[in-house]
Each structure stands twice: as C-alpha cells, then as structure tokens.
Design an enzyme around this catalytic site. Structure first.
Site, PDB file in Angstrom:
ATOM      1  N   LYS A 212     -21.827  27.708 103.817  1.00  0.00           N
ATOM      2  CA  LYS A 212     -21.027  27.481 102.601  1.00  0.00           C
ATOM      3  C   LYS A 212     -19.544  27.656 102.909  1.00  0.00           C
ATOM      4  O   LYS A 212     -19.064  28.761 103.155  1.00  0.00           O
ATOM      5  CB  LYS A 212     -21.420  28.462 101.489  1.00  0.00           C
ATOM      6  CG  LYS A 212     -20.749  28.061 100.169  1.00  0.00           C
ATOM      7  CD  LYS A 212     -20.576  29.179  99.183  1.00  0.00           C
ATOM      8  CE  LYS A 212     -19.295  29.943  99.328  1.00  0.00           C
ATOM      9  NZ  LYS A 212     -18.056  29.207  99.031  1.00  0.00           N
ATOM     10  N   GLU A 287     -16.527  39.731 109.252  1.00  0.00           N
ATOM     11  CA  GLU A 287     -15.125  39.690 109.717  1.00  0.00           C
ATOM     12  C   GLU A 287     -14.281  39.766 108.464  1.00  0.00           C
ATOM     13  O   GLU A 287     -14.199  38.796 107.707  1.00  0.00           O
ATOM     14  CB  GLU A 287     -14.837  38.367 110.433  1.00  0.00           C
ATOM     15  CG  GLU A 287     -15.677  38.095 111.657  1.00  0.00           C
ATOM     16  CD  GLU A 287     -15.179  38.844 112.875  1.00  0.00           C
ATOM     17  OE1 GLU A 287     -14.197  39.607 112.751  1.00  0.00           O
ATOM     18  OE2 GLU A 287     -15.794  38.688 113.934  1.00  0.00           O
ATOM     19  N   CYS A 321      -5.897  36.095 109.379  1.00  0.00           N
ATOM     20  CA  CYS A 321      -6.502  37.418 109.205  1.00  0.00           C
ATOM     21  C   CYS A 321      -5.897  38.461 110.124  1.00  0.00           C
ATOM     22  O   CYS A 321      -5.820  39.620 109.774  1.00  0.00           O
ATOM     23  CB  CYS A 321      -7.998  37.331 109.431  1.00  0.00           C
ATOM     24  SG  CYS A 321      -8.396  36.519 110.957  1.00  0.00           S
ATOM     25  N   GLU A 418      -3.128  44.108 102.125  1.00  0.00           N
ATOM     26  CA  GLU A 418      -2.959  42.843 102.841  1.00  0.00           C
ATOM     27  C   GLU A 418      -2.347  41.815 101.879  1.00  0.00           C
ATOM     28  O   GLU A 418      -2.801  41.690 100.748  1.00  0.00           O
ATOM     29  CB  GLU A 418      -4.359  42.372 103.268  1.00  0.00           C
ATOM     30  CG  GLU A 418      -4.383  41.106 104.070  1.00  0.00           C
ATOM     31  CD  GLU A 418      -5.815  40.648 104.371  1.00  0.00           C
ATOM     32  OE1 GLU A 418      -6.704  40.805 103.510  1.00  0.00           O
ATOM     33  OE2 GLU A 418      -6.028  40.115 105.472  1.00  0.00           O
TER      34      GLU A 418
HETATM   35  P1  TAP Z   1     -13.232  35.923  99.873  1.00  0.00           P
HETATM   36  O1  TAP Z   1     -12.799  35.871  98.481  1.00  0.00           O
HETATM   37  O2  TAP Z   1     -13.924  37.127 100.353  1.00  0.00           O
HETATM   38  O3  TAP Z   1     -14.114  34.620 100.128  1.00  0.00           O
HETATM   39  C1  TAP Z   1     -14.720  34.332 101.353  1.00  0.00           C
HETATM   40  C2  TAP Z   1     -15.944  33.495 101.110  1.00  0.00           C
HETATM   41  O4  TAP Z   1     -16.926  34.253 100.407  1.00  0.00           O
HETATM   42  C3  TAP Z   1     -15.687  32.263 100.248  1.00  0.00           C
HETATM   43  O5  TAP Z   1     -16.476  31.205 100.734  1.00  0.00           O
HETATM   44  C4  TAP Z   1     -16.153  32.739  98.885  1.00  0.00           C
HETATM   45  O6  TAP Z   1     -16.479  31.712  97.986  1.00  0.00           O
HETATM   46  C5  TAP Z   1     -17.368  33.543  99.276  1.00  0.00           C
HETATM   47  N1  TAP Z   1     -17.859  34.469  98.236  1.00  0.00           N
HETATM   48  C6  TAP Z   1     -17.195  34.970  97.164  1.00  0.00           C
HETATM   49  N2  TAP Z   1     -18.015  35.763  96.435  1.00  0.00           N
HETATM   50  C7  TAP Z   1     -19.223  35.775  97.054  1.00  0.00           C
HETATM   51  C8  TAP Z   1     -20.468  36.411  96.793  1.00  0.00           C
HETATM   52  N3  TAP Z   1     -20.648  37.213  95.762  1.00  0.00           N
HETATM   53  N4  TAP Z   1     -21.483  36.183  97.644  1.00  0.00           N
HETATM   54  C9  TAP Z   1     -21.324  35.391  98.706  1.00  0.00           C
HETATM   55  N5  TAP Z   1     -20.174  34.759  99.004  1.00  0.00           N
HETATM   56  C10 TAP Z   1     -19.123  34.950  98.191  1.00  0.00           C
HETATM   57  O7  TAP Z   1     -12.010  35.764 100.860  1.00  0.00           O
HETATM   58  P2  TAP Z   1     -10.900  34.651 100.829  1.00  0.00           P
HETATM   59  O8  TAP Z   1      -9.945  34.966  99.760  1.00  0.00           O
HETATM   60  O9  TAP Z   1     -11.510  33.301 100.845  1.00  0.00           O
HETATM   61  O10 TAP Z   1     -10.241  34.856 102.258  1.00  0.00           O
HETATM   62  C11 TAP Z   1      -9.235  35.781 102.488  1.00  0.00           C
HETATM   63  C12 TAP Z   1      -9.772  37.023 103.161  1.00  0.00           C
HETATM   64  O11 TAP Z   1     -10.498  36.691 104.325  1.00  0.00           O
HETATM   65  C13 TAP Z   1      -8.682  37.939 103.629  1.00  0.00           C
HETATM   66  O12 TAP Z   1      -8.983  39.258 103.300  1.00  0.00           O
HETATM   67  C14 TAP Z   1      -8.683  37.774 105.132  1.00  0.00           C
HETATM   68  O13 TAP Z   1      -8.201  38.861 105.857  1.00  0.00           O
HETATM   69  C15 TAP Z   1     -10.111  37.523 105.410  1.00  0.00           C
HETATM   70  N6  TAP Z   1     -10.248  36.840 106.678  1.00  0.00           N
HETATM   71  C16 TAP Z   1     -10.733  37.549 107.721  1.00  0.00           C
HETATM   72  C17 TAP Z   1     -10.871  36.935 108.931  1.00  0.00           C
HETATM   73  C18 TAP Z   1     -11.420  37.722 110.069  1.00  0.00           C
HETATM   74  S1  TAP Z   1     -11.831  36.896 111.365  1.00  0.00           S
HETATM   75  N7  TAP Z   1     -11.608  38.993 109.998  1.00  0.00           N
HETATM   76  C19 TAP Z   1     -10.530  35.600 109.098  1.00  0.00           C
HETATM   77  C20 TAP Z   1     -10.036  34.915 108.017  1.00  0.00           C
HETATM   78  C21 TAP Z   1      -9.908  35.553 106.799  1.00  0.00           C
HETATM   79  P3  TAP Z   1     -15.314  31.009  97.092  1.00  0.00           P
HETATM   80  O14 TAP Z   1     -14.943  29.863  97.894  1.00  0.00           O
HETATM   81  O15 TAP Z   1     -15.918  30.660  95.793  1.00  0.00           O
HETATM   82  O16 TAP Z   1     -14.218  32.027  96.937  1.00  0.00           O
END
Ligand code: TAP
Length: 516
Positions: A212, A287, A321, A418
C-alpha cells in the site's frame, strides 16, 4: 536483457508479457507519460469494490492530476488471497532462485528504460525535483532492484556441529525460507524508492507481496506494477493497493494471512501497526521518524560542512527521514557557519521541479505545508531566532521557504520534534566538553541517523561509538548506499532496509536436525 529472457526461456521459465489498461496519458516534461489508476491485484488492473477514489494533486500548481481507485477492506482481502495463492501454488515458488533473480534483473532493466518517465511521474506526484528524482528516487530504486536480484541465488543456511546421540551421529542444517505473504506500507517522501527498498528484498527472499503506497502519492507504484507484468513477474506475486492508511493499511496490519509487515512512516502509526501485528504474531520491521543530530566541530572543512549541512536539512525539501533535525555548531565557528549557510540558501532556486535549474520544489501536499507553517510559528513563540525563511512562498503550489533558526535551546519543542521539512535548527556547543554535546545529541527518543564534521579521527570515532543512531555519517551526510544497512534504534524503529541484513527481515530460518 537478451540474456535474461534467453535464460528464462531455456529453463522453461516465465516470459515477459504486454499489458493493456485504461490509464492516464499525458504530455509532460517534453515526453509522453502513461500510468494506470486502478488497483493492481493478481496481475490485473481493477476497480475497487467500493468505487471510492483518491484525488491526486500536483503540488507544483495544485491542479488535479487524476483520480485513483482506493482499496476497500474487501479489495485488500482479494489481494492477500491472490498473493497467498501465488506463493502456495504459483510459478514463483517453482522457479529456481537464479531464475527469480533473472526476473528481478529484467524488472530493473525495464525501470531503467522508463527512468525518465518514472522520474517525471514522481516529480508531478510528489514535487520531487526532476534531476534529483532521476538520480535518487528512481536511480537508487533501480540500483536496489539490481542489488537484491544478485542476492536471490546466494541466500544460504549453515551446517552446524551438534552433540551426537551416541552411537549414532547427528547434524543440524539450517534453511533460509521465505515467510509467505508480506505486506508493505510506505510514506510519501520517496514513493518509488521506499517501495523498492522493501519490495526488492522481500521478493529476492522469495515472498509474495501486497503493497500500500501513501494515499497522496501512488502513481509511480502503479507504473511499477505495469512494468512488473512486462518483466514477466507472475500474477499475484506483486499486488499494489492504493488507499487510505486507516482503512487499507489497517486491513493489511490486521489480516490473518499476512505473515510479515514492513513499514516506513511515523512513529505514531508504527506503534499502531505493531499492536495490530500482534493479532497473528506477524513479523514486523519499522522504519520510523527521526530527529538526527549533526555535530560540526571548529576543525572541520568548513566549505564541506556548509554544503553538507545544507543538504542534511534541505535535501528533497527536507522530506527526508534522515534529515538532520538538529545542528550543533561549535561556538567558535557558529556565526561564520550561519552567515555562510544563509548566503548559500538565498541562492537556492525555488520553482517548478521539472525545470533543470530548480533546487527546491514544493512540499508534498497541503496538510504537510500547513504543519511546517505551524512548526515555525511555534519556534518563534518559544523564543528561537528565525534568521531566514519561515513562510509559504507567494505563488501557486505548496512551496515553503528554506528556513533557518538559531539560538535553539534543548528544552524547546522545535528542538525535539521532527519537522520533516526544510527547517534548519541550529544550537551552539563548546568542544571543551565533548561529553555534553554527545549527551545533548542523544537526548531524544529518536535514533535514526547522525553526523559529525571534524578532521580529528579520534574525535570522529569516539562520536560514532557513543552516538545513539542507526547510521553515523562522518564528514558527509545523506550518503546511503544499497549495500549498507539502513534503519534506526529506539523510537526510530527496528529492522533494516538495504544491505544483506535487509534480506533477514523477509526470511525465516528453519533448523533441520538429522540422525544417521
Ligand atoms: P504516516 O502517517 O505514518 O504514514 C505512513 C503510511 O502508513 C502511509 O501509507 C499511511 O497511509 C499509512 N497508515 C496510516 N495509518 C495507518 C494505519 N492505521 N494502519 C496502517 N497503515 C497506516 O507517515 P507519513 O506522514 O506518510 O510519513 C512521514 C513519516 O515517515 C516521518 O515521520 C518520517 O520520518 C517517516 N519516514 C521514515 C523513514 C525511515 S527509513 N525511517 C523514511 C521515510 C519516512 P496514508 O497514505 O493514508 O497516510
């Protein structure tokens, strides 16, 4: 490519296929681009059961690019069942590991042939600067597929001497096996690269997958699905189901037939997912977020520290990230460092990410831009000094000025949270007390990455030893490589992407004990 196809044919393997679908075709970036907009389940592009859609917006001009089908719970179930069937009964489990590798090499070749198209789609969908998308979002994705394709036929167990049940003799051997159906859930900052980091290791290990992508940026994942069919990956091995996290993502985390979940995203959602995975003891790797410290000593190469310090924050508009969430600059060079960073940042060209001269594109989506505006307001309110930027750029699109704060104190909210945007947070330190700066760098629940700039090798190595972070960059930053393991500690999660260790996330070890 000829070799790969020839090898597959000669071994009675799988042939590449053409696929037709109703998708979006448009002229963009002086080329024709085409991508699907439906769910990809069991080798076919299909509408969602609910008929619900996601609206995909171009962050550069806020125009609607297209609607994409949004998976409902029943679609997730279909995708998982297709992956299960492909794993249990399909060609995927019957071909040899070397043939599996050949298929993944073929997929990488196709991605290479479509590199410009993929980078253009990534750019209009996520706001990534096109030149960066070519090199990193897409370029590193291709490298990742090739790296893991090479691992397929090198996954080995061991032979272990064990106690004999005399007079008989005994031997234990281990087999590294795929786990079964894996689910992958990824964020929006590097859509294709996050898919590739996880899926390449997952498929190299022999699993099947339901993935997804982030709801706001699913387009390169769907284009990738098309290429996977053309590469000859059998139906059901790869399923791509765009949809909301709360619904489609949650359904994957809850699904009893999914045996492993690989997640990249926020710490908050990571915690929810880990709880859900407990329902059937899914293996899980997470991650998560970061607030990575970068420590710059007065004996550094200052030109390099300025250049890398900027990249540590502004790379991919801060939607990175491992971005340095805090810079600790030695007090003796602090003022010079700040004035050079401000001067250089002022030169960064903000604009259409498709223009070759652009250095800084729009933020990924509106809600994210709004959070950055709030982040800056909070920093100003708590007394940090805003020396540059801090505002939305006055033009259409979700552009945010590269921003610099100084005088940030450890107790401040902006020193702890962050931003995930182009906001540099600078504090001072004195190298007379190295313990103190390391303590401050480690004083966070995150532990993803870190960096240090110094010409003193002992100082660099002492820092590397004592800093709490999954990655330490010494006199460089953002230098990730497909061969090196990547992942965090503490609330930045656990499990690795990339490198040999990533394979273990998608394998299980079976021990076979023999008496003879
Ligand atoms: P999230 O809001 O956590 O979303 C990540 C993914 O999870 C999206 O596909 C999201 O769907 C999905 N999701 C949301 N609620 C869920 C649930 N209840 N069950 C299963 N999946 C669910 O993060 P984001 O805002 O997209 O990304 C930013 C964050 O990612 C930052 O904190 C960043 O640091 C972190 N990040 C970490 C890394 C590594 S390698 N550590 C790399 C990149 C990013 P939706 O599309 O509907 O939101």
């Amino acid at each position: 490519e000829f070799y790969n196809i020839a090898v597959l044919k000669s071994r009675g393997g799988l042939e590449s296929k053409e696929i037709t679908y109703d998708g979006v075709e448009m002229e963009c970036n002086k080329m024709k681009i085409k991508f699907p907009t439906q769910l990809f389940i069991n080798g076919k592009f299909v509408d969602s059961d609910s008929g619900k859609t996601l609206t995909i917006v171009n962050p550069t001009d806020e125009s609607v690019i297209c609607k994409v089908q949004a998976a409902s719970v029943s679609d997730i179930d279909k995708a998982v069942l297709a992956a299960k069937k492909a794993f249990d009964e399909g060609e995927w489990g019957k071909i040899s590991a070397r043939e599996r590798g050949a298929l993944l090499f073929k997929l990488a070749d196709l991605m290479e042939q479509h590199k410009e198209e993929l980078a253009t789609i990534e750019s209009i969908d996520s706001g990534a600067v096109y030149t960066l998308a070519l090199k990193t979002h897409v370029g590193m994705s291709i490298d990742t597929w090739r790296y893991f394709a090479g691992w397929c036929d090198k996954i080995q167990g061991s032979t272990i001497p064990i106690n004999h049940a005399r007079p008989n003799r005994n031997l234990a051997i281990t087999k590294k096996e795929p786990i079964g159906v894996c689910a992958l859930i990824t964020p929006w900052n590097y859509p294709l690269m996050m898919l590739s980091w996880k899926m390449a290791a997952c498929l190299a290990a022999g699993n099947t997958v339901v993935m997804k992508p982030a709801a706001v940026c699913p387009l390169t994942a769907l284009k990738f699905a098309e290429l996977s069919i053309r590469a000859g990956i059998p139906p059901g091995v790869i399923n791509i189901v765009p949809g909301s996290g709360a619904l489609a993502g949650q359904a994957l985390a809850d699904h009893p037939l999914v045996r492993k979940l690989g997640f990249t995203g926020s710490t908050e959602i990571g915690q929810t997912i880990m709880k859900s995975c407990a329902s059937n003891m899914k293996k899980v790797s997470l991650e998560l977020g970061g607030k990575s410290p970068l420590v710059i000593f007065e004996d550094c190469d200052l030109d390099k520290a300025v250049r890398n310090g900027m990249a540590s924050v502004f790379f991919n508009k801060g939607e990175n990230c491992i971005a340095a969430g805090r810079l600790f600059v030695e007090e003796t060079i602090h003022d010079e460092f700040v004035s050079r960073v401000v001067a250089e940042t002022n030169k960064m060209r903000i604009g259409d990410p498709l223009n070759r001269g652009t250095a800084h594109g729009p933020q990924n989506h509106k809600a994210h831009l709004d959070k950055l505006i709030e982040f800056v307001e909070r920093g100003v309110k708590e007394g940090a000094t805003l020396v540059l930027g801090g505002k939305r750029v006055e033009r259409p699109g979700y552009f945010f000025e590269p921003t610099v704060f100084t005088g940030v104190e450890d107790h401040m909210w902006i020193a702890k949270e962050e931003s995930f945007g182009p906001i540099m947070i600078i504090s001072k330190f004195s190298s007379k007390d190295m313990d103190s700066v390391i303590r401050r760098a480690n004083n966070t629940e995150y532990a993803l990455a870190s960096g240090v700039f110094t010409r003193d090798v002992s100082r660099a190595l002492r820092f590397a030893e004592r800093v709490d972070a999954g990655t330490v960059f010494v006199n460089t930053y953002n230098k990730t490589d497909v061969g090196a393991p990547f992942g965090g500690f503490k609330q930045s999660g656990f499990g690795k992407d990339l490198g040999q260790e990533a394979l273990n996330e998608y394998l299980r070890t079976k021990n076979i004990t023999i008496e003879y």
